[in-house]
Design a protein around this motif. Structure first.
Motif, mmCIF file in Angstrom:
data_model
loop_
_atom_site.group_PDB
_atom_site.id
_atom_site.type_symbol
_atom_site.label_atom_id
_atom_site.label_comp_id
_atom_site.label_asym_id
_atom_site.label_seq_id
_atom_site.Cartn_x
_atom_site.Cartn_y
_atom_site.Cartn_z
ATOM 1 N N LEU A 40 0.869 -1.183 0.000
ATOM 2 C CA LEU A 40 0.000 0.000 0.000
ATOM 3 C C LEU A 40 0.898 1.223 0.000
ATOM 4 O O LEU A 40 1.698 1.404 0.921
ATOM 5 C CB LEU A 40 -0.867 0.040 1.255
ATOM 6 N N PHE A 41 0.778 2.052 -1.009
ATOM 7 C CA PHE A 41 1.471 3.332 -1.032
ATOM 8 C C PHE A 41 0.546 4.295 -0.296
ATOM 9 O O PHE A 41 -0.387 4.847 -0.873
ATOM 10 C CB PHE A 41 1.736 3.750 -2.477
ATOM 11 N N ASN A 42 0.818 4.457 0.992
ATOM 12 C CA ASN A 42 -0.093 5.165 1.896
ATOM 13 C C ASN A 42 0.144 6.681 1.862
ATOM 14 O O ASN A 42 0.475 7.294 2.872
ATOM 15 C CB ASN A 42 0.057 4.607 3.317
ATOM 16 N N VAL A 43 -0.058 7.245 0.711
ATOM 17 C CA VAL A 43 0.149 8.678 0.481
ATOM 18 C C VAL A 43 -0.836 9.481 1.330
ATOM 19 O O VAL A 43 -2.042 9.226 1.307
ATOM 20 C CB VAL A 43 -0.057 9.023 -1.010
ATOM 21 N N ASN A 44 -0.300 10.439 2.090
ATOM 22 C CA ASN A 44 -1.145 11.353 2.849
ATOM 23 C C ASN A 44 -2.067 10.617 3.838
ATOM 24 O O ASN A 44 -3.158 11.080 4.135
ATOM 25 C CB ASN A 44 -1.968 12.216 1.871
ATOM 26 N N GLY A 45 -1.635 9.437 4.298
ATOM 27 C CA GLY A 45 -2.444 8.654 5.237
ATOM 28 C C GLY A 45 -3.717 8.093 4.623
ATOM 29 O O GLY A 45 -4.652 7.720 5.331
ATOM 30 N N TYR A 46 -3.743 7.996 3.288
ATOM 31 C CA TYR A 46 -4.958 7.594 2.577
ATOM 32 C C TYR A 46 -5.530 6.273 3.084
ATOM 33 O O TYR A 46 -6.743 6.112 3.182
ATOM 34 C CB TYR A 46 -4.667 7.502 1.073
ATOM 35 N N TYR A 47 -4.671 5.322 3.396
ATOM 36 C CA TYR A 47 -5.136 3.990 3.791
ATOM 37 C C TYR A 47 -5.198 3.776 5.307
ATOM 38 O O TYR A 47 -5.451 2.652 5.754
ATOM 39 C CB TYR A 47 -4.256 2.916 3.142
ATOM 40 N N ASP A 48 -4.994 4.808 6.092
ATOM 41 C CA ASP A 48 -4.986 4.642 7.556
ATOM 42 C C ASP A 48 -6.270 4.015 8.089
ATOM 43 O O ASP A 48 -6.232 3.095 8.917
ATOM 44 C CB ASP A 48 -4.747 5.986 8.261
ATOM 45 N N LYS A 49 -7.418 4.483 7.655
ATOM 46 C CA LYS A 49 -8.707 3.948 8.150
ATOM 47 C C LYS A 49 -8.915 2.506 7.696
ATOM 48 O O LYS A 49 -9.467 1.688 8.435
ATOM 49 C CB LYS A 49 -9.882 4.812 7.695
ATOM 50 N N LEU A 50 -8.475 2.190 6.471
ATOM 51 C CA LEU A 50 -8.581 0.816 5.988
ATOM 52 C C LEU A 50 -7.705 -0.104 6.843
ATOM 53 O O LEU A 50 -8.125 -1.209 7.213
ATOM 54 C CB LEU A 50 -8.162 0.719 4.524
ATOM 55 N N LEU A 51 -6.513 0.351 7.172
ATOM 56 C CA LEU A 51 -5.621 -0.447 8.015
ATOM 57 C C LEU A 51 -6.222 -0.659 9.407
ATOM 58 O O LEU A 51 -6.097 -1.746 9.979
ATOM 59 C CB LEU A 51 -4.243 0.198 8.091
ATOM 60 N N GLU A 52 -6.905 0.362 9.929
ATOM 61 C CA GLU A 52 -7.615 0.214 11.213
ATOM 62 C C GLU A 52 -8.686 -0.865 11.103
ATOM 63 O O GLU A 52 -8.842 -1.702 11.995
ATOM 64 C CB GLU A 52 -8.271 1.534 11.631
ATOM 65 N N PHE A 53 -9.439 -0.840 9.997
ATOM 66 C CA PHE A 53 -10.481 -1.839 9.796
ATOM 67 C C PHE A 53 -9.882 -3.243 9.695
ATOM 68 O O PHE A 53 -10.409 -4.200 10.286
ATOM 69 C CB PHE A 53 -11.295 -1.531 8.531
ATOM 70 N N LEU A 54 -8.789 -3.386 8.951
ATOM 71 C CA LEU A 54 -8.158 -4.696 8.812
ATOM 72 C C LEU A 54 -7.633 -5.200 10.161
ATOM 73 O O LEU A 54 -7.716 -6.394 10.457
ATOM 74 C CB LEU A 54 -7.041 -4.646 7.770
ATOM 75 N N ARG A 55 -7.116 -4.298 10.983
ATOM 76 C CA ARG A 55 -6.677 -4.679 12.329
ATOM 77 C C ARG A 55 -7.888 -5.161 13.139
ATOM 78 O O ARG A 55 -7.811 -6.162 13.860
ATOM 79 C CB ARG A 55 -5.985 -3.492 13.012
ATOM 80 N N GLN A 56 -9.017 -4.486 13.011
ATOM 81 C CA GLN A 56 -10.246 -4.920 13.699
ATOM 82 C C GLN A 56 -10.662 -6.304 13.206
ATOM 83 O O GLN A 56 -11.082 -7.146 14.002
ATOM 84 C CB GLN A 56 -11.383 -3.926 13.475
ATOM 85 N N ALA A 57 -10.554 -6.542 11.894
ATOM 86 C CA ALA A 57 -10.897 -7.857 11.345
ATOM 87 C C ALA A 57 -10.013 -8.945 11.956
ATOM 88 O O ALA A 57 -10.492 -10.051 12.241
ATOM 89 C CB ALA A 57 -10.774 -7.851 9.824
ATOM 90 N N CYS A 58 -8.742 -8.627 12.195
ATOM 91 C CA CYS A 58 -7.851 -9.573 12.894
ATOM 92 C C CYS A 58 -8.314 -9.775 14.329
ATOM 93 O O CYS A 58 -8.434 -10.913 14.799
ATOM 94 C CB CYS A 58 -6.415 -9.051 12.893
ATOM 95 N N ASP A 59 -8.581 -8.671 15.018
ATOM 96 C CA ASP A 59 -9.008 -8.744 16.424
ATOM 97 C C ASP A 59 -10.286 -9.550 16.589
ATOM 98 O O ASP A 59 -10.478 -10.229 17.602
ATOM 99 C CB ASP A 59 -9.204 -7.339 17.001
ATOM 100 N N GLU A 60 -11.165 -9.486 15.597
ATOM 101 C CA GLU A 60 -12.444 -10.188 15.661
ATOM 102 C C GLU A 60 -12.356 -11.623 15.123
ATOM 103 O O GLU A 60 -13.361 -12.341 15.110
ATOM 104 C CB GLU A 60 -13.516 -9.408 14.892
#
Length: 187
Positions: A132-152
């Motif tokens: 992921l080329f996370n320009v300007n934090g573009y993917y930060d929220k998606l990464l949070e969601f993926l972390r939640q998917a792991c946690d769940e």
């Protein structure tokens, strides 16, 4: 690694930082003498990265469905332009031709391509680096969601950990070159 498939928007986005990032990524590919595989668009970030590569006389392989050719978004300057029937054909050919993948900022199509490659790696259809080329934090929220998917318990940590994330093209490429494929556990 010889060819990098880049997924990115058919729009340039609202912030000029995305256009500059596409140029920076192209320059990194050029520096490493890598070819570009992409969706063959002449618009948005797709057009920006292709134009930058072509201006440096680098190989650009575009793959596009006939329907998009018909509405005149195909980049006719591609080194090789492959016209396919469907979006599904396009995705598979892009996955097959690339030695690694980078998702830049983009819309729903870019997200679909990102998840397609994550799934192909997870199911061992391919064993290739995905970044992921996370320009300007573009993917930060998606990464949070993926972390939640792991946690769940719906995504394995090894799947998320195999995703290369950076806002620096040089770091992305260094990590992609040193990528070691993981075997993902079942269940």
């Amino acid at each position: 690694m010889k060819k990098v498939t880049v997924y990115c928007g058919s729009s340039k986005g609202n912030n000029p930082v995305y256009v500059e990032a596409a140029k920076l990524l192209a320059r990194e590919l050029i520096k490493r003498n890598l070819s570009l595989v992409y969706g063959a668009g002449n618009i948005g970030l797709m057009g920006v990265i292709a134009d930058e590569m072509l201006a440096a006389d680098m190989s650009v392989y575009g793959i596009i469905p006939q329907k998009l050719v018909n509405i005149e978004v195909a980049h006719n300057g591609c080194t090789e332009l492959t016209v396919v029937e469907t979006m599904r054909d396009r995705k598979w050919l892009m996955a097959e031709r690339g030695d690694g993948f980078i998702a830049m900022p983009g819309g729903i199509g870019t997200l679909e391509e990102l998840f397609e490659i994550m799934t192909l790696n997870q199911l061992a259809y391919i064993h290739k680096p995905l970044a992921l080329f996370n320009v300007n934090g573009y993917y930060d929220k998606l990464l949070e969601f993926l972390r939640q998917a792991c946690d769940e318990g719906f995504l394995k940590n090894v799947q998320l950990d195999s995703l290369i994330v950076s806002d620096q093209p040089e770091e992305l490429m260094d990590r992609m070159v040193s990528f070691q494929s993981s075997t993902f556990p079942k269940g």
